[in-house]
Design an enzyme around this catalytic site. Structure first.
Site, short mmCIF file in Angstrom:
data_model
loop_
_atom_site.label_atom_id
_atom_site.label_comp_id
_atom_site.label_asym_id
_atom_site.label_seq_id
_atom_site.Cartn_x
_atom_site.Cartn_y
_atom_site.Cartn_z
N HIS A 147 0.81 -1.23 0.00
CA HIS A 147 0.00 0.00 0.00
C HIS A 147 0.85 1.29 0.00
O HIS A 147 0.79 2.10 -0.91
CB HIS A 147 -0.89 0.04 1.25
CG HIS A 147 -1.74 -1.16 1.46
ND1 HIS A 147 -2.90 -1.37 0.76
CD2 HIS A 147 -1.64 -2.20 2.32
CE1 HIS A 147 -3.47 -2.50 1.17
NE2 HIS A 147 -2.72 -3.02 2.12
C1 BDR Z 1 -3.06 0.81 5.32
O1 BDR Z 1 -3.27 0.34 6.66
C2 BDR Z 1 -2.08 -0.18 7.18
O2 BDR Z 1 -2.33 -1.48 7.60
C3 BDR Z 1 -1.04 -0.11 6.10
O3 BDR Z 1 0.20 0.29 6.64
C4 BDR Z 1 -1.58 0.91 5.13
O4 BDR Z 1 -1.15 2.22 5.47
C5 BDR Z 1 -3.78 -0.11 4.36
O5 BDR Z 1 -5.14 -0.13 4.63
#
Ligand code: BDR
Ligand code: CA
Length: 312
Positions: free
Chosen positions: A241
């Site tokens: 992400h």
């Molecule tokens: C986001 O939530 C966290 O778990 C990850 O680091 C990312 O920023 C994804 O939904």
């Protein structure tokens, strides 16, 4: 020209990769890391941020500790994805570098006031508590922000922490609401795009094959957190992400999206933190964000691999 950035973060393995990409890239000047509670509590996110700086042999980077809880809600964390430490996977030493003096929110305010107006980009990779607190406490800084490029939200992919909400927005929807209504130029990396940035086995093997500490650590982080996403989505690999944010700053041509209206649900418990993106332009609400939908994933992983190779 170098772009000055502040990374607001809750590491998190994917936050770690985003930070490593920034530190490896001459196009970006990292003014500091501001840590927030999110994936794990603040005591761990600020420690993990320092671990990542030391992995990159950059103990000179200023790491600030920030807000411990969301503006109005109880903190929700994600150990089920990121492990007990938030950075499970590699066996990295405890950091020896100290935290920078002062609160992350003060650093955000002071930096935006002292740097030329329009010269600092904010890169939030976690819940938006620090940024919203800074905007509320010092409204004069809002118009001094060059741009915000953040990871958060979802439209077609709907949600990952609830059926309708992405984790970062869900944890602090009131903070997200403040940021999305701030008027700052906003570029958003929602799940719609990050779920296309999948670390397949060949891509992770390429990180490992770099043979340097950073490449091996990134491969081990992915080995850990992909278990969760593989089981959940049955996809080819875990989504990376947060690195979409730092990659976008280096190679915006790898991404496409639409400038649309995005509003955050704060009233309903059922759909708390939903990012309501008017992708199809069916309302007359004013566009406020470039909502990214697609990525050249091969180009993204080629960039990431090439940059990680530059690190120790
Ligand atoms: C986001 O939530 C966290 O778990 C990850 O680091 C990312 O920023 C994804 O939904
Ligand atoms: Ca994150």
């Amino acid at each position: 020209m170098n772009r000055k950035i502040i990374i607001d973060t809750d590491p998190g393995q994917d936050d770690a990769v985003a930070i490593l990409l920034a530190l490896a890239s001459p196009e970006l000047e990292v003014l500091g890391l501001t840590c927030v509670a999110g994936n794990v509590p603040l005591g761990l996110t600020q420690k993990n941020a320092r671990i990542v700086c030391e992995l990159a042999k950059r103990p000179d980077i200023k790491v600030f500790s920030g807000c411990e809880v969301p503006l109005e809600r109880e903190l929700v964390t994600a150990e089920h994805v990121h492990g007990k430490t938030g950075l499970d996977g590699p066996d990295l030493p405890d950091p020896t570098m100290e935290l920078a003096d002062g609160h992350a929110v003060d650093f955000l305010i002071d930096t935006l006031r002292s740097q030329p107006s329009g010269s600092v980009t904010l890169c939030p990779l976690g819940p938006l508590t620090n940024v919203a607190t800074a905007f509320t406490r010092a409204p004069d800084i809002v118009e001094r922000v060059q741009e915000i490029v953040l990871m958060g939200g979802a439209y077609f992919e709907v949600g990952n922490i609830t059926p309708t909400a992405e984790f970062n927005i869900y944890v602090d929807p009131e903070a997200a609401d403040i940021v999305f209504k701030s008027g700052v130029t906003l570029t958003v990396m929602p799940l719609d795009v990050t779920h296309k940035a999948l670390v397949t086995k060949p891509r992770n093997d390429a990180f490992r094959a770099l043979g340097n500490a950073a490449g091996i650590a990134v491969a081990q982080m992915t080995d850990f957190f992909e278990r969760f996403d593989l089981a959940k989505y049955g996809s080819d690999g875990a989504p990376l992400h947060d690195p979409c944010v730092t990659a976008y700053l280096i190679r915006p041509d790898l991404f496409t999206g639409r400038f649309v209206n995005v509003e955050i649900e704060t009233g309903s418990e059922l759909t708390r933190g939903m990012s309501v993106a008017d992708w199809w332009g069916v309302t007359d609400r004013t566009p406020n964000a470039t909502f990214i939908g697609d990525i050249d994933a091969d180009g993204f992983f080629a960039l990431l691999t090439e940059r990680l190779a530059r690190l120790p």
